[in-house]
Design a protein around this motif. Structure first.
Motif, PDB file in Angstrom:
ATOM      1  N   LEU A   1       1.020  -1.495   0.149  1.00 25.30           N
ATOM      2  CA  LEU A   1       0.162   0.169  -0.470  1.00 25.30           C
ATOM      3  C   LEU A   1       0.550   1.061   0.496  1.00 25.30           C
ATOM      4  O   LEU A   1       0.801   2.105  -0.904  1.00 25.30           O
ATOM      5  CB  LEU A   1      -0.731   0.260   1.543  1.00 25.30           C
ATOM      6  N   GLU A   2       1.559   1.575   0.565  1.00 26.42           N
ATOM      7  CA  GLU A   2       2.872   2.994   0.647  1.00 26.42           C
ATOM      8  C   GLU A   2       3.802   2.441  -0.470  1.00 26.42           C
ATOM      9  O   GLU A   2       4.165   3.925  -0.853  1.00 26.42           O
ATOM     10  CB  GLU A   2       3.948   2.356   2.265  1.00 26.42           C
ATOM     11  N   THR A   3       3.952   2.030  -1.454  1.00 27.45           N
ATOM     12  CA  THR A   3       4.811   1.933  -2.647  1.00 27.45           C
ATOM     13  C   THR A   3       3.496   2.299  -3.707  1.00 27.45           C
ATOM     14  O   THR A   3       3.696   3.251  -4.323  1.00 27.45           O
ATOM     15  CB  THR A   3       5.309   0.329  -3.032  1.00 27.45           C
ATOM     16  N   ALA A   4       2.382   1.525  -3.493  1.00 26.36           N
ATOM     17  CA  ALA A   4       0.949   2.678  -4.515  1.00 26.36           C
ATOM     18  C   ALA A   4       1.495   3.930  -3.462  1.00 26.36           C
ATOM     19  O   ALA A   4       1.258   4.529  -5.310  1.00 26.36           O
ATOM     20  CB  ALA A   4       0.472   1.994  -4.217  1.00 26.36           C
ATOM     21  N   GLU A   5       0.877   4.210  -3.089  1.00 21.95           N
ATOM     22  CA  GLU A   5       1.032   5.992  -2.050  1.00 21.95           C
ATOM     23  C   GLU A   5       2.548   6.282  -3.061  1.00 21.95           C
ATOM     24  O   GLU A   5       2.396   7.843  -3.599  1.00 21.95           O
ATOM     25  CB  GLU A   5       1.156   6.217  -0.592  1.00 21.95           C
TER      26      GLU A   5
ATOM     27  N   MET B   1      -3.856   0.132  -7.440  1.00 24.03           N
ATOM     28  CA  MET B   1      -3.416  -1.336  -7.220  1.00 24.03           C
ATOM     29  C   MET B   1      -4.887  -2.024  -6.790  1.00 24.03           C
ATOM     30  O   MET B   1      -6.222  -1.470  -6.347  1.00 24.03           O
ATOM     31  CB  MET B   1      -3.215  -1.419  -5.823  1.00 24.03           C
ATOM     32  N   VAL B   2      -5.553  -2.980  -6.863  1.00 27.44           N
ATOM     33  CA  VAL B   2      -6.319  -3.712  -6.532  1.00 27.44           C
ATOM     34  C   VAL B   2      -6.575  -3.768  -5.270  1.00 27.44           C
ATOM     35  O   VAL B   2      -5.592  -3.589  -4.170  1.00 27.44           O
ATOM     36  CB  VAL B   2      -6.673  -4.638  -7.126  1.00 27.44           C
ATOM     37  N   LYS B   3      -8.436  -3.432  -4.573  1.00 29.77           N
ATOM     38  CA  LYS B   3      -8.214  -3.894  -2.783  1.00 29.77           C
ATOM     39  C   LYS B   3      -7.809  -4.873  -2.484  1.00 29.77           C
ATOM     40  O   LYS B   3      -7.405  -5.584  -3.028  1.00 29.77           O
ATOM     41  CB  LYS B   3      -9.249  -3.282  -2.446  1.00 29.77           C
ATOM     42  N   ILE B   4      -7.089  -4.566  -1.096  1.00 30.94           N
ATOM     43  CA  ILE B   4      -6.572  -5.607  -0.636  1.00 30.94           C
ATOM     44  C   ILE B   4      -7.314  -7.234  -0.255  1.00 30.94           C
ATOM     45  O   ILE B   4      -7.147  -8.238  -0.070  1.00 30.94           O
ATOM     46  CB  ILE B   4      -5.431  -5.199   0.646  1.00 30.94           C
TER      47      ILE B   4
ATOM     48  N   ALA C   1     -10.826  23.606   6.730  1.00 34.81           N
ATOM     49  CA  ALA C   1      -9.684  22.605   5.695  1.00 34.81           C
ATOM     50  C   ALA C   1      -9.992  22.236   4.097  1.00 34.81           C
ATOM     51  O   ALA C   1     -11.961  21.823   3.961  1.00 34.81           O
ATOM     52  CB  ALA C   1      -9.612  21.925   6.648  1.00 34.81           C
ATOM     53  N   ILE C   2      -9.469  22.161   3.311  1.00 32.48           N
ATOM     54  CA  ILE C   2      -9.578  20.828   2.325  1.00 32.48           C
ATOM     55  C   ILE C   2      -8.942  19.340   2.028  1.00 32.48           C
ATOM     56  O   ILE C   2      -7.568  19.749   3.011  1.00 32.48           O
ATOM     57  CB  ILE C   2      -8.654  21.868   1.202  1.00 32.48           C
ATOM     58  N   GLU C   3      -9.053  18.653   2.833  1.00 34.24           N
ATOM     59  CA  GLU C   3      -8.459  17.272   2.166  1.00 34.24           C
ATOM     60  C   GLU C   3      -8.497  16.658   0.757  1.00 34.24           C
ATOM     61  O   GLU C   3      -9.988  17.261   0.183  1.00 34.24           O
ATOM     62  CB  GLU C   3      -9.622  15.892   3.168  1.00 34.24           C
ATOM     63  N   VAL C   4      -7.367  16.206   0.787  1.00 37.22           N
ATOM     64  CA  VAL C   4      -7.439  15.808  -0.492  1.00 37.22           C
ATOM     65  C   VAL C   4      -7.072  13.874  -0.298  1.00 37.22           C
ATOM     66  O   VAL C   4      -6.643  13.532   0.585  1.00 37.22           O
ATOM     67  CB  VAL C   4      -5.637  16.099  -1.105  1.00 37.22           C
ATOM     68  N   ILE C   5      -8.583  13.169  -0.928  1.00 41.16           N
ATOM     69  CA  ILE C   5      -7.932  12.245  -0.881  1.00 41.16           C
ATOM     70  C   ILE C   5      -7.695  11.466  -1.925  1.00 41.16           C
ATOM     71  O   ILE C   5      -7.613  12.121  -3.022  1.00 41.16           O
ATOM     72  CB  ILE C   5      -9.237  11.473  -0.084  1.00 41.16           C
ATOM     73  N   ASP C   6      -7.026  10.420  -2.067  1.00 45.58           N
ATOM     74  CA  ASP C   6      -6.695   9.614  -2.746  1.00 45.58           C
ATOM     75  C   ASP C   6      -6.363   7.948  -2.805  1.00 45.58           C
ATOM     76  O   ASP C   6      -4.886   7.869  -2.497  1.00 45.58           O
ATOM     77  CB  ASP C   6      -5.383  10.595  -3.476  1.00 45.58           C
ATOM     78  N   SER C   7      -7.423   7.715  -2.886  1.00 41.65           N
ATOM     79  CA  SER C   7      -7.900   6.249  -2.726  1.00 41.65           C
ATOM     80  C   SER C   7      -6.440   5.296  -3.567  1.00 41.65           C
ATOM     81  O   SER C   7      -6.587   5.945  -4.729  1.00 41.65           O
ATOM     82  CB  SER C   7      -8.610   5.823  -2.766  1.00 41.65           C
ATOM     83  N   ARG C   8      -5.227   4.711  -3.322  1.00 39.39           N
ATOM     84  CA  ARG C   8      -4.614   3.758  -3.501  1.00 39.39           C
ATOM     85  C   ARG C   8      -5.380   2.856  -4.350  1.00 39.39           C
ATOM     86  O   ARG C   8      -5.260   1.913  -5.312  1.00 39.39           O
ATOM     87  CB  ARG C   8      -3.884   3.194  -3.200  1.00 39.39           C
ATOM     88  N   TYR C   9      -6.432   1.892  -4.795  1.00 38.13           N
ATOM     89  CA  TYR C   9      -7.531   1.297  -5.355  1.00 38.13           C
ATOM     90  C   TYR C   9      -8.056   1.996  -6.372  1.00 38.13           C
ATOM     91  O   TYR C   9      -8.799   3.429  -6.708  1.00 38.13           O
ATOM     92  CB  TYR C   9      -8.921   0.729  -3.578  1.00 38.13           C
ATOM     93  N   ARG C  10      -7.854   1.185  -7.167  1.00 38.47           N
ATOM     94  CA  ARG C  10      -8.892   1.138  -8.705  1.00 38.47           C
ATOM     95  C   ARG C  10      -9.579   1.918  -8.549  1.00 38.47           C
ATOM     96  O   ARG C  10     -10.546   1.232  -7.632  1.00 38.47           O
ATOM     97  CB  ARG C  10      -8.340   0.037  -9.382  1.00 38.47           C
ATOM     98  N   ASP C  11     -10.227   3.136  -9.673  1.00 36.99           N
ATOM     99  CA  ASP C  11     -11.425   3.913  -9.203  1.00 36.99           C
ATOM    100  C   ASP C  11     -11.864   3.809  -8.417  1.00 36.99           C
ATOM    101  O   ASP C  11     -13.569   4.125  -8.121  1.00 36.99           O
ATOM    102  CB  ASP C  11     -11.976   2.727 -10.438  1.00 36.99           C
ATOM    103  N   PHE C  12     -10.908   4.441  -6.833  1.00 36.61           N
ATOM    104  CA  PHE C  12     -11.929   4.372  -6.031  1.00 36.61           C
ATOM    105  C   PHE C  12     -12.833   3.159  -4.910  1.00 36.61           C
ATOM    106  O   PHE C  12     -13.601   4.130  -4.867  1.00 36.61           O
ATOM    107  CB  PHE C  12     -12.354   6.158  -5.617  1.00 36.61           C
TER     108      PHE C  12
ATOM    109  N   LYS D   1     -12.704  -2.819   4.892  1.00 37.96           N
ATOM    110  CA  LYS D   1     -11.763  -2.760   5.160  1.00 37.96           C
ATOM    111  C   LYS D   1     -10.558  -2.345   5.007  1.00 37.96           C
ATOM    112  O   LYS D   1      -9.402  -1.965   5.305  1.00 37.96           O
ATOM    113  CB  LYS D   1     -12.027  -4.664   6.036  1.00 37.96           C
ATOM    114  N   SER D   2     -10.459  -2.617   3.532  1.00 39.75           N
ATOM    115  CA  SER D   2      -9.459  -1.974   2.272  1.00 39.75           C
ATOM    116  C   SER D   2      -9.457  -0.380   2.672  1.00 39.75           C
ATOM    117  O   SER D   2      -8.320  -0.471   2.204  1.00 39.75           O
ATOM    118  CB  SER D   2     -10.223  -2.399   1.274  1.00 39.75           C
ATOM    119  N   VAL D   3     -10.472   0.442   2.778  1.00 38.61           N
ATOM    120  CA  VAL D   3     -10.116   1.559   3.028  1.00 38.61           C
ATOM    121  C   VAL D   3      -9.569   2.054   4.447  1.00 38.61           C
ATOM    122  O   VAL D   3      -8.100   2.964   4.243  1.00 38.61           O
ATOM    123  CB  VAL D   3     -11.412   2.470   2.752  1.00 38.61           C
ATOM    124  N   LEU D   4      -9.534   1.217   5.226  1.00 36.09           N
ATOM    125  CA  LEU D   4      -9.278   1.004   6.467  1.00 36.09           C
ATOM    126  C   LEU D   4      -7.719   1.198   6.350  1.00 36.09           C
ATOM    127  O   LEU D   4      -6.360   1.804   6.763  1.00 36.09           O
ATOM    128  CB  LEU D   4      -9.497   0.456   7.540  1.00 36.09           C
ATOM    129  N   ALA D   5      -7.533   0.299   5.868  1.00 36.70           N
ATOM    130  CA  ALA D   5      -6.032  -0.258   5.699  1.00 36.70           C
ATOM    131  C   ALA D   5      -5.229   0.471   4.720  1.00 36.70           C
ATOM    132  O   ALA D   5      -3.946   1.076   5.143  1.00 36.70           O
ATOM    133  CB  ALA D   5      -6.275  -1.556   4.867  1.00 36.70           C
TER     134      ALA D   5
END
Ligand code: OOG
Ligand code: MG
Length: 262
Positions: A15-19, A25-28, A138-149, A154-158
């Motif tokens: 996950l960190e490498t994807a970031e 990547m596909v969800k874990i 605040a502005i949060e920029v989110i950027d899911s590491r999972y394909r197409d968000f 469980k996957s998003v928590l990880a």
């Protein structure tokens, strides 16, 4: 826990490498359908500790999926929590480098900066307000590491709840006498209002999200330390942004905050 320590470390590394390489990547849970909530948080903790071992400070925490708009957008029904590393922070009016991100989205939030630590269980809105030094838009920029968000809880928590970048405004407002649920918030992209809501969209009161976060951390024997920045969760749905876009959030008497995607 269903996963062994080695698998948890490996998943945190993937996950960190994807970031860090901005590759999706596909969800874990596709490969680890048996993982449980403790596994998901253990992967997130390992992600945080990987950064801390390299000397990267954790400067705060965030709550997510705390509004109807966000839960509907992401198709899930429970709040989630993550951490904020120092390099996630961008100065007000600063730039987010699109080349470092996969498919960023911006969302408007109210951030709390704490003067005292918050420790659950039993943390509530009054305790959060008493421990708050000031609030800022605040502005949060989110950027899911999972394909197409596309993910499950469980996957998003990880994946540290898609945490990527954040900007907080410069005007510090004390919470005494402030009616946070009634603060009107607008999200503008390139000068046009694209979403709006009020503070009440976040669990009825943004401080309730901070209390919930303290209570969840307590289950893992952690607290929100004094000085932490806490993002209380998006008030509206998140809006996709790319290089060239300017994002501005106005939050009534709290002032405004902006970010340029380059
Ligand atoms: C998960 C993170 C949600 C919020 O404020 O609701 C979040 C996601 O939507 O990718 O940060
Ligand atoms: Mg958010």
């Amino acid at each position: 826990m269903k996963l062994d320590a080695k698998t948890i470390q490996q998943l945190a590394e993937i996950l960190e490498t994807a970031e860090l390489t901005a590759r999706d990547m596909v969800k874990i849970t596709d490969a680890h359908s048996n993982m449980d909530w403790d596994d998901a948080y253990a992967i997130q903790d390992e992600l945080r500790m990987r950064k801390e071992r390299r000397g990267i400070r954790t400067v705060g925490y965030k709550a997510g999926l705390t509004s109807e708009a966000k839960m509907k957008q992401m198709g899930v029904d429970t709040p989630v929590f993550g951490f904020l590393s120092e390099y996630f922070a961008i100065a007000d009016g600063g730039a987010a480098l699109s080349s470092e991100l996969i498919h960023p989205k911006a969302e408007p939030e109210i951030a709390f900066v704490l003067k005292h630590a918050l420790t659950g269980p039993g943390c509530d809105v009054a305790a959060v307000l008493a421990a708050t030094d000031y609030v800022v838009p605040a502005i949060e920029v989110i950027d899911s590491r999972y394909r197409d968000f596309k993910f499950d809880l469980k996957s998003v928590l990880a994946d540290n709840c898609s945490s990527s970048r954040f900007v907080i405004g410069c005007r510090k407002t004390a919470v005494e006498g402030l009616d946070l649920p009634s603060i009107e918030v607008t999200l503008e992209k390139n000068g046009e209002i694209v979403a709006h809501g009020t503070g009440a969209a976040v669990l009825g009161h943004p401080a309730a999200a901070v209390a919930m976060l303290a209570n969840v951390l307590a289950q893992r024997r952690q607290e929100i330390p004094a000085g932490a920045v806490v993002l209380s969760g998006a008030i509206t749905e998140a809006i996709a942004a790319k290089a060239g876009d300017k994002i501005n959030v106005r939050a009534g008497q709290l002032g405004s905050v902006s970010l340029n995607f380059v």
